[in-house]
Design a protein around this motif. Structure first.
Motif, PDB file in Angstrom:
ATOM      1  N   ARG A  43     -34.833 -90.435 -41.729  1.00 51.97           N
ATOM      2  CA  ARG A  43     -36.325 -90.339 -41.259  1.00 51.97           C
ATOM      3  C   ARG A  43     -36.118 -90.333 -39.475  1.00 51.97           C
ATOM      4  O   ARG A  43     -36.919 -89.484 -38.933  1.00 51.97           O
ATOM      5  CB  ARG A  43     -37.285 -91.517 -41.706  1.00 51.97           C
ATOM      6  CG  ARG A  43     -37.520 -91.592 -42.982  1.00 51.97           C
ATOM      7  CD  ARG A  43     -38.798 -90.375 -43.383  1.00 51.97           C
ATOM      8  NE  ARG A  43     -38.173 -89.231 -43.616  1.00 51.97           N
ATOM      9  CZ  ARG A  43     -38.804 -87.906 -43.593  1.00 51.97           C
ATOM     10  NH1 ARG A  43     -40.073 -88.113 -43.597  1.00 51.97           N
ATOM     11  NH2 ARG A  43     -38.048 -86.710 -43.697  1.00 51.97           N
ATOM     12  N   LYS A  67     -50.394 -99.177 -41.572  1.00 53.33           N
ATOM     13  CA  LYS A  67     -49.493 -99.755 -42.453  1.00 53.33           C
ATOM     14  C   LYS A  67     -49.131-101.182 -42.174  1.00 53.33           C
ATOM     15  O   LYS A  67     -48.872-101.994 -43.189  1.00 53.33           O
ATOM     16  CB  LYS A  67     -48.354 -98.923 -42.413  1.00 53.33           C
ATOM     17  CG  LYS A  67     -48.670 -97.790 -43.141  1.00 53.33           C
ATOM     18  CD  LYS A  67     -47.052 -96.625 -43.362  1.00 53.33           C
ATOM     19  CE  LYS A  67     -47.775 -95.442 -43.992  1.00 53.33           C
ATOM     20  NZ  LYS A  67     -46.566 -94.562 -44.219  1.00 53.33           N
ATOM     21  N   GLN A  70     -51.784-103.369 -43.352  1.00 57.30           N
ATOM     22  CA  GLN A  70     -51.836-103.183 -45.006  1.00 57.30           C
ATOM     23  C   GLN A  70     -50.742-104.382 -45.341  1.00 57.30           C
ATOM     24  O   GLN A  70     -50.775-105.315 -46.198  1.00 57.30           O
ATOM     25  CB  GLN A  70     -51.373-102.032 -45.747  1.00 57.30           C
ATOM     26  CG  GLN A  70     -51.513-102.022 -47.183  1.00 57.30           C
ATOM     27  CD  GLN A  70     -52.738-102.237 -47.787  1.00 57.30           C
ATOM     28  OE1 GLN A  70     -53.758-101.873 -47.529  1.00 57.30           O
ATOM     29  NE2 GLN A  70     -52.641-103.442 -48.696  1.00 57.30           N
ATOM     30  N   ASN A 269     -42.885 -95.854 -39.851  1.00 56.18           N
ATOM     31  CA  ASN A 269     -44.102 -95.607 -40.466  1.00 56.18           C
ATOM     32  C   ASN A 269     -43.621 -94.902 -41.847  1.00 56.18           C
ATOM     33  O   ASN A 269     -44.220 -95.079 -42.946  1.00 56.18           O
ATOM     34  CB  ASN A 269     -44.905 -94.447 -39.692  1.00 56.18           C
ATOM     35  CG  ASN A 269     -46.305 -94.248 -40.569  1.00 56.18           C
ATOM     36  OD1 ASN A 269     -47.057 -95.013 -40.999  1.00 56.18           O
ATOM     37  ND2 ASN A 269     -46.332 -92.830 -40.585  1.00 56.18           N
ATOM     38  N   ASP A 270     -42.728 -93.905 -41.944  1.00 57.95           N
ATOM     39  CA  ASP A 270     -42.496 -93.334 -43.031  1.00 57.95           C
ATOM     40  C   ASP A 270     -41.794 -94.139 -43.983  1.00 57.95           C
ATOM     41  O   ASP A 270     -42.090 -94.352 -45.215  1.00 57.95           O
ATOM     42  CB  ASP A 270     -41.556 -92.076 -42.940  1.00 57.95           C
ATOM     43  CG  ASP A 270     -42.347 -90.929 -42.333  1.00 57.95           C
ATOM     44  OD1 ASP A 270     -43.224 -91.057 -42.128  1.00 57.95           O
ATOM     45  OD2 ASP A 270     -41.445 -89.748 -42.184  1.00 57.95           O
ATOM     46  N   TYR A 271     -40.875 -95.300 -43.298  1.00 59.25           N
ATOM     47  CA  TYR A 271     -39.954 -96.072 -44.294  1.00 59.25           C
ATOM     48  C   TYR A 271     -40.684 -97.091 -44.873  1.00 59.25           C
ATOM     49  O   TYR A 271     -40.378 -97.542 -46.109  1.00 59.25           O
ATOM     50  CB  TYR A 271     -38.822 -96.669 -43.136  1.00 59.25           C
ATOM     51  CG  TYR A 271     -37.852 -97.370 -44.062  1.00 59.25           C
ATOM     52  CD1 TYR A 271     -36.935 -96.912 -44.900  1.00 59.25           C
ATOM     53  CD2 TYR A 271     -37.805 -98.758 -43.596  1.00 59.25           C
ATOM     54  CE1 TYR A 271     -36.183 -97.646 -45.333  1.00 59.25           C
ATOM     55  CE2 TYR A 271     -36.699 -99.564 -44.085  1.00 59.25           C
ATOM     56  CZ  TYR A 271     -35.891 -98.983 -45.124  1.00 59.25           C
ATOM     57  OH  TYR A 271     -34.886 -99.793 -45.606  1.00 59.25           O
ATOM     58  N   LEU A 272     -41.882 -97.430 -44.299  1.00 58.74           N
ATOM     59  CA  LEU A 272     -42.877 -98.621 -44.936  1.00 58.74           C
ATOM     60  C   LEU A 272     -43.087 -97.898 -46.094  1.00 58.74           C
ATOM     61  O   LEU A 272     -43.628 -99.116 -47.157  1.00 58.74           O
ATOM     62  CB  LEU A 272     -43.825 -98.938 -43.917  1.00 58.74           C
ATOM     63  CG  LEU A 272     -43.433 -99.907 -43.030  1.00 58.74           C
ATOM     64  CD1 LEU A 272     -44.560-100.005 -41.947  1.00 58.74           C
ATOM     65  CD2 LEU A 272     -42.959-101.229 -43.478  1.00 58.74           C
ATOM     66  N   ASP A 273     -43.215 -96.873 -46.668  1.00 60.63           N
ATOM     67  CA  ASP A 273     -43.690 -96.460 -47.773  1.00 60.63           C
ATOM     68  C   ASP A 273     -42.818 -96.718 -49.008  1.00 60.63           C
ATOM     69  O   ASP A 273     -43.371 -96.942 -50.249  1.00 60.63           O
ATOM     70  CB  ASP A 273     -44.041 -94.871 -47.969  1.00 60.63           C
ATOM     71  CG  ASP A 273     -44.969 -94.359 -47.066  1.00 60.63           C
ATOM     72  OD1 ASP A 273     -46.095 -95.220 -46.740  1.00 60.63           O
ATOM     73  OD2 ASP A 273     -45.049 -93.357 -46.623  1.00 60.63           O
ATOM     74  N   SER A 274     -41.508 -97.184 -48.524  1.00 59.49           N
ATOM     75  CA  SER A 274     -40.618 -97.145 -49.688  1.00 59.49           C
ATOM     76  C   SER A 274     -39.681 -98.769 -49.280  1.00 59.49           C
ATOM     77  O   SER A 274     -38.953 -99.225 -50.445  1.00 59.49           O
ATOM     78  CB  SER A 274     -39.820 -95.980 -50.012  1.00 59.49           C
ATOM     79  OG  SER A 274     -39.107 -95.779 -48.571  1.00 59.49           O
TER      80      SER A 274
END
Length: 375
Positions: A43, A67, A70, A269-274
Motif C-alpha cells: 500500500r 477509521k 471506529q 488508512n487502507d491497511y486498517l481495512d484488513s
C-alpha cells in the motif's frame, strides 16, 4: 548556555552505538527486526506513485480519522468525533510533546511515575514547569499514597504509561479507581495516558483511559501505529482527547509539523481495512513465552511481563555491579545489548534489573540467549 543542561545522550543511543561497535545482538532499543506486513508495504508503494505528495489537513487524512474513531469504538466502546477528538501525530513522542506544551503553564507541576520513558520530562522543562518524579513501588505498581501526598493546587498533569515501558506491567481496576478519586478531589488535574503498547497485552486485556467515563473528558490518550504495526521508522501515531483539550493541542501541533507524512497516512488508512490489530497480543505473547523459556536456562530471574514487548530480568545472582556497568559489560564482553533501568529514574535507583526487547526473530533471541548462558 543550555536550556537543558542536564540532558545528555539517551541510554538508547549509547547502548545501540555500543552494540554496533562490538557487533553485538541488539536487544536494547524497542524496535522489531522482522518484516513488516507485505500488504502494508504494498500500500505504501502504491501510494508513493500517486499524486498525494502535498500537505494533508493539519489534523490528518479525514478517512483515516474516521477509521481511528471506529477503532476506538470497537476497542473501547468510546464514541468520538473524527473532526474534533483526534489528531494524527509524527509519532507518539510528538504527540506527548505537543500535549504538554499546549496544556501545561509555567510553574505548574507534572507528575511522572518512575521508571519513566525519557521523553516526558523535557517538554515539561521547556514549559518552565516543574516535573515531580515519583518512584513506583518495588513491583512497579503506582504508590497511590505517595502520589496523593504529592498532588497539590499547582499540579496540572499526571503522566501514566500503560502498558508500562520499561517494565511490562499493566494497570489494574483499582489503579483507575484511585486515579478517579484523585481527579475528583483535584479538578484542575488532567491525565496524559501513554498507551502506545495498548494492543500488546497478554493474559489480561488492556484497560484504556478511553473506557473510563469519569476520566475521559480530562484525559489525553496517546497511541502509536509505529508500535502496533511494527513500523517505528514511519513515526506516526495519534491522539484522542476531549474537544476543549484537543483545540489547544492542535495549536501547538500545527507549528511543530503542521501535518504528517501523506504516504503513511494513505497506506495505513487502507491497511486498517484488513489489519488484525486485536491479534497483536497473541503474536507477541508467543515471542514473550519463547524468550522466557530460553532465559529460564540462564542465571537471570524473570519478572512478570503483562504487556509491551519488553522483558525485565533481575541479575542479582550473577553480579553485584550497578546496572549500567553490567549492561556495558554484556555488550563488550558477551555480545548482547540491553537497557539498564536506572536511567529511567530521576534518582538513578538501582534495581539490579535489565530490560530486554523480545520483538525479534526467534533466531535472534536464540543467539542472544546462547551468549547469556556463558555468564
Amino acid at each position: 548556555m543550555s536550556k537543558l543542561p542536564h540532558i545528555s545522550t539517551s541510554i538508547f543511543s549509547i547502548m545501540s552505538q555500543l552494540a554496533n561497535e562490538h557487533n553485538a545482538i541488539n536487544l536494547s532499543q524497542g524496535f522489531p527486526n522482522f518484516p513488516v506486513d507485505s500488504l502494508l508495504k504494498e500500500r505504501a508503494a502504491f501510494w508513493s506513485k500517486q499524486e498525494i505528495h502535498q500537505y494533508l489537513p493539519m489534523a490528518g487524512y479525514p478517512p483515516l480519522l474516521e477509521k481511528i474513531a471506529q477503532l476506538t469504538k470497537d476497542s473501547y466502546q468510546r464514541i468520538i468525533d473524527p473532526n474534533t477528538n483526534i489528531i494524527i501525530t509524527a509519532g507518539a513522542t510528538e504527540g506527548i510533546f505537543a500535549t504538554i506544551q499546549a496544556l501545561v503553564m509555567p510553574n505548574e507541576e507534572v507528575i511522572i511515575l518512575d521508571p519513566s520513558y525519557d521523553c516526558y520530562e523535557t517538554p515539561i522543562l521547556l514549559c518552565n514547569a516543574i516535573p515531580k518524579r515519583i518512584n513506583l513501588n518495588d513491583d512497579f505498581t503506582p504508590n497511590w499514597e505517595l502520589i496523593g501526598n504529592t498532588v497539590n493546587s499547582k499540579t496540572r498533569m499526571i503522566i501514566i504509561n500503560n502498558p508500562h515501558n520499561p517494565t511490562g506491567t499493566t494497570w489494574k481496576e483499582h489503579d483507575f479507581i484511585a486515579l478517579e478519586k484523585l481527579t475528583e478531589s483535584n479538578p484542575n488535574l488532567i491525565i496524559l495516558s501513554d498507551e502506545v503498547y495498548e494492543y500488546i497485552t497478554f493474559e489480561n486485556k488492556h484497560q484504556s483511559i478511553n473506557q473510563r467515563e469519569k476520566l475521559k473528558e480530562k484525559s489525553i490518550a496517546i497511541s502509536s501505529f509505529g508500535k502496533s504495526f511494527h513500523i517505528t521508522g514511519w513515526k506516526i501515531g495519534y491522539i484522542v482527547a476531549a474537544e476543549d483539550l484537543m483545540k489547544e493541542i492542535k495549536k501547538v501541533h500545527q507549528f511543530l509539523v503542521f501535518s504528517v507524512n501523506s504516504i503513511a497516512q494513505y497506506a495505513i488508512n487502507d491497511y486498517l481495512d484488513s489489519a488484525k490489530i486485536h491479534e497483536l497480543g497473541w503474536f507477541y505473547q508467543q515471542k514473550r513465552d519463547f524468550f522466557r523459556s530460553l532465559l529460564k536456562e540462564t542465571k537471570f530471574e524473570l519478572l512478570p511481563c503483562e504487556g509491551s514487548y519488553f522483558q525485565i530480568a533481575n541479575y542479582s545472582k550473577i553480579t553485584n555491579e550497578n546496572d549500567l556497568e553490567f549492561a556495558k559489560k554484556l555488550v563488550t564482553q558477551f555480545g548482547v545489548a540491553t537497557i539498564p533501568l536506572s536511567p529511567f529514574y530521576a534518582d538513578h535507583k538501582q534495581t539490579n534489573c535489565l530490560r530486554f526487547c523480545f520483538a525479534k526473530e526467534e533466531e535472534t533471541l536464540v543467539s542472544a540467549t546462547e551468549k547469556l548462558l556463558k555468564l
